[in-house]
Design an enzyme around this catalytic site. Structure first.
Site, PDB file in Angstrom:
ATOM      1  N   CYS A   1      21.294  40.845  49.964  1.00 53.16           N
ATOM      2  CA  CYS A   1      21.687  41.627  51.133  1.00 53.16           C
ATOM      3  C   CYS A   1      21.077  40.951  52.354  1.00 53.16           C
ATOM      4  O   CYS A   1      19.866  40.766  52.426  1.00 53.16           O
ATOM      5  CB  CYS A   1      21.147  43.040  50.948  1.00 53.16           C
ATOM      6  SG  CYS A   1      21.416  44.110  52.356  1.00 53.16           S
TER       7      CYS A   1
ATOM      8  N   SER B   1      32.003  51.279  56.874  1.00 54.82           N
ATOM      9  CA  SER B   1      31.144  52.461  56.922  1.00 54.82           C
ATOM     10  C   SER B   1      31.903  53.586  57.609  1.00 54.82           C
ATOM     11  O   SER B   1      32.020  53.602  58.829  1.00 54.82           O
ATOM     12  CB  SER B   1      29.863  52.130  57.694  1.00 54.82           C
ATOM     13  OG  SER B   1      29.141  51.136  57.006  1.00 54.82           O
TER      14      SER B   1
ATOM     15  N   GLY C   1      21.544  44.926  61.270  1.00 51.28           N
ATOM     16  CA  GLY C   1      22.534  44.429  62.219  1.00 51.28           C
ATOM     17  C   GLY C   1      23.969  44.757  61.851  1.00 51.28           C
ATOM     18  O   GLY C   1      24.272  45.151  60.721  1.00 51.28           O
ATOM     19  N   GLU C   2      24.834  44.621  62.847  1.00 43.29           N
ATOM     20  CA  GLU C   2      26.267  44.832  62.660  1.00 43.29           C
ATOM     21  C   GLU C   2      26.931  43.443  62.667  1.00 43.29           C
ATOM     22  O   GLU C   2      27.039  42.808  63.714  1.00 43.29           O
ATOM     23  CB  GLU C   2      26.798  45.728  63.802  1.00 43.29           C
ATOM     24  CG  GLU C   2      28.301  45.746  63.972  1.00 43.29           C
ATOM     25  CD  GLU C   2      29.074  46.046  62.679  1.00 43.29           C
ATOM     26  OE1 GLU C   2      28.781  47.043  62.016  1.00 43.29           O
ATOM     27  OE2 GLU C   2      29.975  45.253  62.352  1.00 43.29           O
TER      28      GLU C   2
ATOM     29  N   CYS D   1      20.015  55.539  60.734  1.00 42.06           N
ATOM     30  CA  CYS D   1      19.664  54.177  60.320  1.00 42.06           C
ATOM     31  C   CYS D   1      18.468  53.635  61.095  1.00 42.06           C
ATOM     32  O   CYS D   1      18.429  53.705  62.322  1.00 42.06           O
ATOM     33  CB  CYS D   1      20.877  53.283  60.538  1.00 42.06           C
ATOM     34  SG  CYS D   1      20.541  51.541  60.220  1.00 42.06           S
TER      35      CYS D   1
ATOM     36  N   GLU E   1      14.882  41.073  57.635  1.00 38.12           N
ATOM     37  CA  GLU E   1      14.633  41.272  56.215  1.00 38.12           C
ATOM     38  C   GLU E   1      15.864  40.897  55.409  1.00 38.12           C
ATOM     39  O   GLU E   1      16.992  41.042  55.874  1.00 38.12           O
ATOM     40  CB  GLU E   1      14.281  42.737  55.959  1.00 38.12           C
ATOM     41  CG  GLU E   1      13.033  43.133  56.706  1.00 38.12           C
ATOM     42  CD  GLU E   1      12.667  44.595  56.515  1.00 38.12           C
ATOM     43  OE1 GLU E   1      11.476  44.879  56.481  1.00 38.12           O
ATOM     44  OE2 GLU E   1      13.565  45.433  56.395  1.00 38.12           O
TER      45      GLU E   1
ATOM     46  N   CYS F   1      19.836  46.325  65.847  1.00 34.02           N
ATOM     47  CA  CYS F   1      21.269  46.621  65.882  1.00 34.02           C
ATOM     48  C   CYS F   1      21.562  47.490  67.095  1.00 34.02           C
ATOM     49  O   CYS F   1      20.795  48.381  67.431  1.00 34.02           O
ATOM     50  CB  CYS F   1      21.699  47.351  64.610  1.00 34.02           C
ATOM     51  SG  CYS F   1      23.490  47.655  64.556  1.00 34.02           S
TER      52      CYS F   1
ATOM     53  N   ASN G   1      19.176  57.682  52.659  1.00 32.86           N
ATOM     54  CA  ASN G   1      17.791  57.312  52.383  1.00 32.86           C
ATOM     55  C   ASN G   1      16.921  57.813  53.527  1.00 32.86           C
ATOM     56  O   ASN G   1      17.347  57.775  54.681  1.00 32.86           O
ATOM     57  CB  ASN G   1      17.671  55.787  52.260  1.00 32.86           C
ATOM     58  CG  ASN G   1      18.399  55.256  51.042  1.00 32.86           C
ATOM     59  OD1 ASN G   1      18.229  55.758  49.940  1.00 32.86           O
ATOM     60  ND2 ASN G   1      19.250  54.257  51.247  1.00 32.86           N
TER      61      ASN G   1
ATOM     62  N   HIS H   1      31.684  57.305  56.717  1.00 33.48           N
ATOM     63  CA  HIS H   1      30.640  58.317  56.919  1.00 33.48           C
ATOM     64  C   HIS H   1      31.070  59.668  57.486  1.00 33.48           C
ATOM     65  O   HIS H   1      30.217  60.518  57.754  1.00 33.48           O
ATOM     66  CB  HIS H   1      29.514  57.787  57.802  1.00 33.48           C
ATOM     67  CG  HIS H   1      28.874  56.527  57.321  1.00 33.48           C
ATOM     68  ND1 HIS H   1      28.775  56.189  55.995  1.00 33.48           N
ATOM     69  CD2 HIS H   1      28.298  55.500  57.999  1.00 33.48           C
ATOM     70  CE1 HIS H   1      28.163  55.029  55.886  1.00 33.48           C
ATOM     71  NE2 HIS H   1      27.867  54.580  57.081  1.00 33.48           N
TER      72      HIS H   1
ATOM     73  N   CYS I   1      19.252  50.840  51.834  1.00 31.28           N
ATOM     74  CA  CYS I   1      20.146  50.877  52.991  1.00 31.28           C
ATOM     75  C   CYS I   1      19.548  51.680  54.127  1.00 31.28           C
ATOM     76  O   CYS I   1      19.071  52.789  53.928  1.00 31.28           O
ATOM     77  CB  CYS I   1      21.450  51.573  52.619  1.00 31.28           C
ATOM     78  SG  CYS I   1      22.479  50.593  51.588  1.00 31.28           S
TER      79      CYS I   1
ATOM     80  N   SER J   1      30.054  44.154  55.777  1.00 26.13           N
ATOM     81  CA  SER J   1      30.071  45.604  55.963  1.00 26.13           C
ATOM     82  C   SER J   1      30.036  45.906  57.456  1.00 26.13           C
ATOM     83  O   SER J   1      29.211  45.376  58.178  1.00 26.13           O
ATOM     84  CB  SER J   1      28.845  46.221  55.278  1.00 26.13           C
ATOM     85  OG  SER J   1      28.766  47.608  55.564  1.00 26.13           O
TER      86      SER J   1
ATOM     87  N   CYS K   1      23.431  54.099  65.006  1.00 24.84           N
ATOM     88  CA  CYS K   1      23.805  55.162  64.064  1.00 24.84           C
ATOM     89  C   CYS K   1      22.604  56.088  63.839  1.00 24.84           C
ATOM     90  O   CYS K   1      21.462  55.629  63.731  1.00 24.84           O
ATOM     91  CB  CYS K   1      24.275  54.570  62.744  1.00 24.84           C
ATOM     92  SG  CYS K   1      25.718  53.519  62.950  1.00 24.84           S
TER      93      CYS K   1
HETATM   94  N1  SAH Z   1      25.943  47.469  60.168  1.00 30.07           N
HETATM   95  C1  SAH Z   1      26.733  47.433  59.015  1.00 30.07           C
HETATM   96  C2  SAH Z   1      26.027  46.844  57.813  1.00 30.07           C
HETATM   97  C3  SAH Z   1      24.587  47.218  57.613  1.00 30.07           C
HETATM   98  S1  SAH Z   1      24.220  48.842  57.129  1.00 30.07           S
HETATM   99  C4  SAH Z   1      27.288  48.807  58.696  1.00 30.07           C
HETATM  100  O1  SAH Z   1      26.849  49.769  59.291  1.00 30.07           O
HETATM  101  O2  SAH Z   1      28.190  48.885  57.863  1.00 30.07           O
HETATM  102  C5  SAH Z   1      24.762  48.918  55.427  1.00 30.07           C
HETATM  103  C6  SAH Z   1      25.134  50.321  54.984  1.00 30.07           C
HETATM  104  O3  SAH Z   1      23.991  51.176  54.904  1.00 30.07           O
HETATM  105  C7  SAH Z   1      26.097  51.006  55.942  1.00 30.07           C
HETATM  106  O4  SAH Z   1      27.129  51.649  55.243  1.00 30.07           O
HETATM  107  C8  SAH Z   1      25.195  52.006  56.609  1.00 30.07           C
HETATM  108  O5  SAH Z   1      25.896  53.058  57.178  1.00 30.07           O
HETATM  109  C9  SAH Z   1      24.298  52.420  55.483  1.00 30.07           C
HETATM  110  N2  SAH Z   1      23.099  53.117  55.916  1.00 30.07           N
HETATM  111  C10 SAH Z   1      22.430  52.967  57.071  1.00 30.07           C
HETATM  112  N3  SAH Z   1      21.365  53.788  57.113  1.00 30.07           N
HETATM  113  C11 SAH Z   1      21.359  54.469  55.953  1.00 30.07           C
HETATM  114  C12 SAH Z   1      20.487  55.444  55.385  1.00 30.07           C
HETATM  115  N4  SAH Z   1      19.411  55.873  56.024  1.00 30.07           N
HETATM  116  N5  SAH Z   1      20.779  55.905  54.167  1.00 30.07           N
HETATM  117  C13 SAH Z   1      21.852  55.453  53.489  1.00 30.07           C
HETATM  118  N6  SAH Z   1      22.696  54.531  53.964  1.00 30.07           N
HETATM  119  C14 SAH Z   1      22.466  54.038  55.193  1.00 30.07           C
HETATM  120 FE1  SF4 Z   2      23.717  49.165  62.820  1.00 32.68          FE
HETATM  121 FE2  SF4 Z   2      24.882  49.505  60.443  1.00 32.68          FE
HETATM  122 FE3  SF4 Z   2      22.525  50.679  61.021  1.00 32.68          FE
HETATM  123 FE4  SF4 Z   2      24.749  51.531  62.201  1.00 32.68          FE
HETATM  124  S1  SF4 Z   2      24.278  51.626  60.007  1.00 32.68           S
HETATM  125  S2  SF4 Z   2      22.790  51.154  63.216  1.00 32.68           S
HETATM  126  S3  SF4 Z   2      25.858  49.635  62.457  1.00 32.68           S
HETATM  127  S4  SF4 Z   2      22.924  48.512  60.846  1.00 32.68           S
END
Ligand code: SAH
Ligand code: SF4
Length: 382
Positions: A134, A246, A190-191, A148, A98, A141, A322, A248, A365, A222, A145
C-alpha cells in the site's frame, strides 16, 4: 499502447528508457548506457550513481552532478502481529510518508485486492507468500475526509514519481526473501488522482519491462472521486489500471458531510464516471465504503447503495471505520455491519468485509498520519 503525451520527467531519477537515451545522447555517451542506468534504478533499486559499478567514473560523476541520488530511505520499520509491516519512509527534505506491506492469503485480503489468476508481473522469489504494498502518493492529503488521519493533516506537498517508485523499491528491499511483491494499491497517504502526473509516471516506470515490470492490472488506484482524472486515467491506460472508488455514502448530502470533495464532484456525477470506466473483460471495479456509526450505516443506506450500483461490474469492500483520534466518529457495532452487508448481498452485490490489518501499528486504512507535522493547509477542496 499507452498515450505518450505525459508531462516530462521532473528529474533524472524518473526518466523512462527513451528519455535516458536522449540524455545519454546529449552527453555524448554510447546509447546502451541508457538501459544500464535505468536497470540500476528500477531493477536493483540503486539511485546512487556512486554504486553503479559498471559505469565509467566520468559518467557516474556526471550523473551525480546532475542530481541523481537516492530519493528516499527507510527511517523506521514497524511489524504488526498479523504480519503487516509498516515502513516510515523519509524523503530528501526530511518529510515522511508511510508504506505498508500486507501479506495476502489470509483473512479477507484476497477479496480486498483484485488479483488475476495468472502469475505475470509478480516481482521477487516465487516460493514465498505474496505481498500487496500500500503506497502513499502525497505528503498528507488535501481532501479533508472527516474520518481520515491523512485528511486531518492537510496537504504538505505532492510526492514526485521518483519518490513513489523509490518507496516501492524500498518496500521490496524490506521484504527480502520473506515475500514477493504481487500488487500495489495507491491507498496510503494522499489522493493519487490529485497528483496525477507523478502517479501515472510512477505507474509507467513500475510497469516498464526493463524495470520492475509489474503489470498494470496489479496496480490499483483508489480515489475519493476526482471525476476528470478518472476519465483521464481511463483514457491513458484503457482501463488496464484497477480502479477503486471511495463512495462511502449512498446519498449526496451524507457524502458531502463525510467527503468535502463531493461538493465539487457530486455523487451522481461520480457514479456516471465510474460507469464510463472501461473495465476489461473478467475484471471489475472496487467500491469502497467506510462504515461510520449513525451516519452511513443504516439498512436504508445499504438499499440505496445497491440501487446506485445496480448493473455495475463491481465488488464492494466494506470497511468499518478504523479509529482516528479527533474525528469524533466511530465504527458501527458488528451486528449493524453484518446487516448492512446482508442487504447488499441480498441485492446481488459481491460484498466483502475488510478485516483490519496492521491496526496495532496504526497502519490500517485512514490511520496513516503525518509525523511531527502540524495541521491543515487550505486547499480548493476543503
Ligand atoms: N485517497 C484515496 C486513497 C487513500 S485512502 C481514497 O480516499 O480513496 C484508502 C481508503 O481508506 C479509502 O477508501 C478511504 O476512504 C479509506 N479510509 C480512510 N480513513 C479511514 C478510516 N479511518 N477507516 C476506514 N477506512 C478509511
Ligand atoms: Fe485523502 Fe483518501 Fe484520506 Fe480522503 S480518505 S483524506 S482522499 S487519503
Amino acid at each position: 499502447m499507452l498515450r505518450t503525451d505525459a508531462p516530462p520527467a521532473s528529474s533524472l531519477a524518473e526518466q523512462l528508457p527513451e528519455e535516458w537515451e536522449q540524455t545519454i545522447h546529449e552527453w555524448g555517451e554510447p546509447r546502451y548506457r541508457a538501459l544500464q542506468i535505468f536497470r540500476w534504478i528500477h531493477q536493483r533499486g540503486v539511485f546512487d550513481p556512486g554504486l553503479m559499478s559498471d559505469l565509467p567514473k566520468r559518467l557516474r560523476e556526471r550523473l551525480a552532478q546532475e542530481g541523481l541520488a537516492e530519493p528516499a530511505r527507510i527511517a523506521e520499520t514497524h511489524a504488526s502481529a498479523d504480519g503487516t509491516q509498516k515502513l516510515l519512509v523519509e524523503l530528501a527534505d526530511q518529510k515522511r510518508v508511510e508504506t505498508v506491506l500486507i501479506p495476502r492469503g489470509s483473512v479477507a485480503s484476497e477479496d480486498i485486492f483484485a488479483v488475476p489468476g495468472d502469475d505475470d508481473g509478480v516481482v521477487g522469489s516465487s516460493h514465498t507468500g505474496e505481498v500487496t504494498q500500500c503506497v502513499s502518493s502525497q505528503v498528507g492529503c488535501a481532501m479533508g475526509c472527516a474520518f481520515c488521519a491523512s485528511g486531518i493533516a492537510g496537504l504538505k506537498r505532492n510526492m514526485s514519481a521518483a519518490e513513489i517508485v523509490s518507496q516501492v523499491l524500498l518496500g521490496r528491499t524490506a521484504l527480502g526473501d520473506s515475500g514477493r511483491l504481487a500488487g500495489l494499491v495507491f491507498m496510503g497517504m494522499g489522493e493519487p488522482l490529485h497528483n496525477y502526473a507523478a502517479v501515472t509516471r510512477a505507474i509507467r516506470l513500475l510497469s516498464h519491462p526493463e524495470g520492475l515490470g509489474m503489470s498494470l492490472r496489479r496496480m490499483t488506484v483508489s480515489t475519493s472521486g476526482l471525476v476528470p482524472e478518472i476519465d483521464r486515467l481511463a483514457r491513458d491506460f484503457q482501463g488496464q489500471v484497477q480502479l477503486a472508488v471511495s463512495v462511502h455514502a449512498s446519498d449526496t448530502a451524507t457524502r458531502s458531510r463525510l467527503m468535502p470533495v463531493n461538493k465539487k464532484y457530486p455523487l451522481p456525477e461520480l457514479i456516471a464516471a465510474v460507469r464510463r470506466y472501461p473495465v476489461p473483460r473478467r475484471r471489475r471495479l472496487t467500491i469502497e465504503y467506510t462504515l461510520v456509526r449513525d451516519i452511513n450505516d443504516s439498512q436504508e443506506a445499504a438499499r440505496e447503495l445497491a440501487r446506485l450500483l445496480d448493473g455495475l461490474r463491481a465488488k464492494v469492500n466494506l470497511i468499518p471505520m478504523n479509529p482516528v483520534a479527533g474525528t469524533g466518529l466511530q465504527a458501527p457495532d458488528d451486528d449493524v455491519v453484518e446487516r448492512f452487508q446482508r442487504v447488499l448481498r441480498d441485492a446481488g452485490l459481491d460484498t466483502f468485509l475488510r478485516k483490519r490489518k496492521g491496526d496495532d501499528i496504526a497502519a490500517a486504512c485512514g490511520q496513516l498520519a503525518l509525523h511531527g507535522e502540524s495541521r491543515k493547509v487550505k486547499s480548493e477542496f476543503v
